[in-house]
Write a protein that holds these residues in place. Structure first.
Motif, mmCIF file in Angstrom:
data_model
loop_
_atom_site.group_PDB
_atom_site.id
_atom_site.type_symbol
_atom_site.label_atom_id
_atom_site.label_comp_id
_atom_site.label_asym_id
_atom_site.label_seq_id
_atom_site.Cartn_x
_atom_site.Cartn_y
_atom_site.Cartn_z
ATOM 1 N N SER A 122 0.807 -1.217 0.000
ATOM 2 C CA SER A 122 0.000 0.000 0.000
ATOM 3 C C SER A 122 0.849 1.280 0.000
ATOM 4 O O SER A 122 0.299 2.372 0.048
ATOM 5 C CB SER A 122 -0.925 0.017 1.220
ATOM 6 N N ARG A 123 2.152 1.156 -0.084
ATOM 7 C CA ARG A 123 3.046 2.322 0.017
ATOM 8 C C ARG A 123 3.441 2.867 -1.349
ATOM 9 O O ARG A 123 3.731 2.114 -2.269
ATOM 10 C CB ARG A 123 4.333 1.949 0.729
ATOM 11 N N TRP A 124 3.467 4.188 -1.442
ATOM 12 C CA TRP A 124 4.031 4.905 -2.586
ATOM 13 C C TRP A 124 5.296 5.584 -2.092
ATOM 14 O O TRP A 124 5.310 6.163 -1.005
ATOM 15 C CB TRP A 124 3.058 5.957 -3.123
ATOM 16 N N PHE A 125 6.339 5.524 -2.884
ATOM 17 C CA PHE A 125 7.609 6.137 -2.522
ATOM 18 C C PHE A 125 7.828 7.359 -3.416
ATOM 19 O O PHE A 125 7.602 7.300 -4.622
ATOM 20 C CB PHE A 125 8.747 5.131 -2.658
ATOM 21 N N GLN A 126 8.255 8.456 -2.786
ATOM 22 C CA GLN A 126 8.382 9.740 -3.473
ATOM 23 C C GLN A 126 9.859 10.103 -3.644
ATOM 24 O O GLN A 126 10.687 9.768 -2.800
ATOM 25 C CB GLN A 126 7.686 10.844 -2.667
ATOM 26 N N PRO A 127 10.178 10.832 -4.714
ATOM 27 C CA PRO A 127 11.562 11.293 -4.898
ATOM 28 C C PRO A 127 11.975 12.250 -3.778
ATOM 29 O O PRO A 127 11.225 13.149 -3.412
ATOM 30 C CB PRO A 127 11.529 12.024 -6.237
ATOM 31 N N GLY A 128 13.149 12.014 -3.227
ATOM 32 C CA GLY A 128 13.676 12.893 -2.191
ATOM 33 C C GLY A 128 13.127 12.659 -0.798
ATOM 34 O O GLY A 128 13.585 13.289 0.148
ATOM 35 N N LEU A 129 12.134 11.779 -0.645
ATOM 36 C CA LEU A 129 11.547 11.510 0.671
ATOM 37 C C LEU A 129 11.746 10.044 1.031
ATOM 38 O O LEU A 129 11.256 9.154 0.357
ATOM 39 C CB LEU A 129 10.043 11.811 0.664
ATOM 40 N N SER A 130 12.464 9.815 2.100
ATOM 41 C CA SER A 130 12.689 8.454 2.564
ATOM 42 C C SER A 130 11.442 7.966 3.301
ATOM 43 O O SER A 130 10.853 8.703 4.084
ATOM 44 C CB SER A 130 13.904 8.438 3.480
ATOM 45 N N ASN A 131 11.040 6.748 3.057
ATOM 46 C CA ASN A 131 9.833 6.198 3.649
ATOM 47 C C ASN A 131 10.116 4.772 4.114
ATOM 48 O O ASN A 131 10.867 4.045 3.467
ATOM 49 C CB ASN A 131 8.696 6.215 2.620
ATOM 50 N N ARG A 132 9.494 4.376 5.190
ATOM 51 C CA ARG A 132 9.668 3.017 5.718
ATOM 52 C C ARG A 132 8.450 2.167 5.383
ATOM 53 O O ARG A 132 7.334 2.670 5.333
ATOM 54 C CB ARG A 132 9.879 3.040 7.218
ATOM 55 N N ALA A 133 8.697 0.877 5.154
ATOM 56 C CA ALA A 133 7.615 -0.058 4.850
ATOM 57 C C ALA A 133 7.963 -1.429 5.411
ATOM 58 O O ALA A 133 9.112 -1.709 5.749
ATOM 59 C CB ALA A 133 7.386 -0.136 3.344
ATOM 60 N N VAL A 134 6.947 -2.268 5.485
ATOM 61 C CA VAL A 134 7.096 -3.628 6.002
ATOM 62 C C VAL A 134 6.580 -4.606 4.949
ATOM 63 O O VAL A 134 5.498 -4.414 4.396
ATOM 64 C CB VAL A 134 6.285 -3.796 7.310
ATOM 65 N N ALA A 135 7.377 -5.634 4.686
ATOM 66 C CA ALA A 135 6.968 -6.706 3.765
ATOM 67 C C ALA A 135 6.869 -7.996 4.572
ATOM 68 O O ALA A 135 7.799 -8.352 5.297
ATOM 69 C CB ALA A 135 7.982 -6.853 2.635
ATOM 70 N N VAL A 136 5.736 -8.688 4.462
ATOM 71 C CA VAL A 136 5.516 -9.916 5.227
ATOM 72 C C VAL A 136 5.440 -11.091 4.265
ATOM 73 O O VAL A 136 4.657 -11.086 3.309
ATOM 74 C CB VAL A 136 4.214 -9.828 6.061
ATOM 75 N N PHE A 137 6.265 -12.106 4.530
ATOM 76 C CA PHE A 137 6.297 -13.328 3.731
ATOM 77 C C PHE A 137 5.969 -14.508 4.627
ATOM 78 O O PHE A 137 6.275 -14.498 5.823
ATOM 79 C CB PHE A 137 7.691 -13.538 3.122
ATOM 80 N N GLU A 138 5.372 -15.515 4.048
ATOM 81 C CA GLU A 138 5.075 -16.750 4.766
ATOM 82 C C GLU A 138 5.802 -17.871 4.039
ATOM 83 O O GLU A 138 5.558 -18.108 2.854
ATOM 84 C CB GLU A 138 3.561 -16.980 4.763
ATOM 85 N N LEU A 139 6.728 -18.540 4.734
ATOM 86 C CA LEU A 139 7.588 -19.510 4.058
ATOM 87 C C LEU A 139 8.122 -20.543 5.027
ATOM 88 O O LEU A 139 8.018 -20.364 6.239
ATOM 89 C CB LEU A 139 8.747 -18.778 3.366
#
Length: 181
Positions: A122-139
């Motif tokens: 659900s995240r959009w990343f913008q030029p010049g702005l650092s953003n944090r996100a979480v990716a969840v995997f099931e394995l």
């Protein structure tokens, strides 16, 4: 005497063409993102984004609130929670992630974790702005050690770059991870 010369030229041309056909790469190996391997803790630079792996957590279950409902998901394997920090370089964009396990198999983001706070899908990343996100995997748990997080640009991944981010040190497996808004 002119015929043997012509025949030799045609045969040499056919041999040259056959050699070129045998050594030319196939379509699947030509149309791939450019691979950039990034050491643990390092920042990877792709053409249209930059990213780094900031954390890794393992759990048997995850819990989060989605549309005013508390959800708990459990797994026969393990939930791998990859935390990243990323920034677009050219234009606003989304990122896609897969986990490439130790065996070389690739695991997509878990659909059972859609709606978690700060979720990568659900995240959009913008030029010049650092953003944090979480990716969840099931394995399976044996696919974690020796694996890598593979990040690509969401829409133009074919001719862009793919960052292969080595994970930080593997943490202890937790019984449950709760995602707070």
């Amino acid at each position: 005497m002119i015929w043997p010369g012509r025949i030799a030229i045609v045969l040499a041309g056919a041999a040259l063409l056959g050699g070129m056909m045998q050594t030319a790469p196939d379509y699947n190996s030509v149309v791939q993102p450019f691979r950039h391997h990034v050491a643990a803790g390092g920042t990877g630079e792709a053409r249209s984004f930059r990213a780094r792996f900031t954390g890794l957590r393992l759990a048997d279950r995850i819990a989060f609130r989605h549309f005013s409902r508390d959800l708990v998901r459990d797994s026969d394997g393990v939930f791998l929670v990859a935390e990243i920090e990323a920034e677009a370089r050219l234009a606003s964009q989304r990122l896609d992630a897969v986990w490439q396990g130790a065996s070389g198999r690739r695991y997509a983001l878990s659909r059972r974790a859609e709606g978690i706070p700060r979720g990568l899908e659900s995240r959009w990343f913008q030029p010049g702005l650092s953003n944090r996100a979480v990716a969840v995997f099931e394995l399976p748990e044996d696919e974690v050690a020796g694996g890598a997080l593979v990040l690509t640009g969401g829409f133009i991944a074919v001719f862009d770059s793919a960052l292969y981010l080595a994970p930080p040190a593997l943490p202890e497996r937790q019984p449950i991870i709760r995602f707070e808004p």
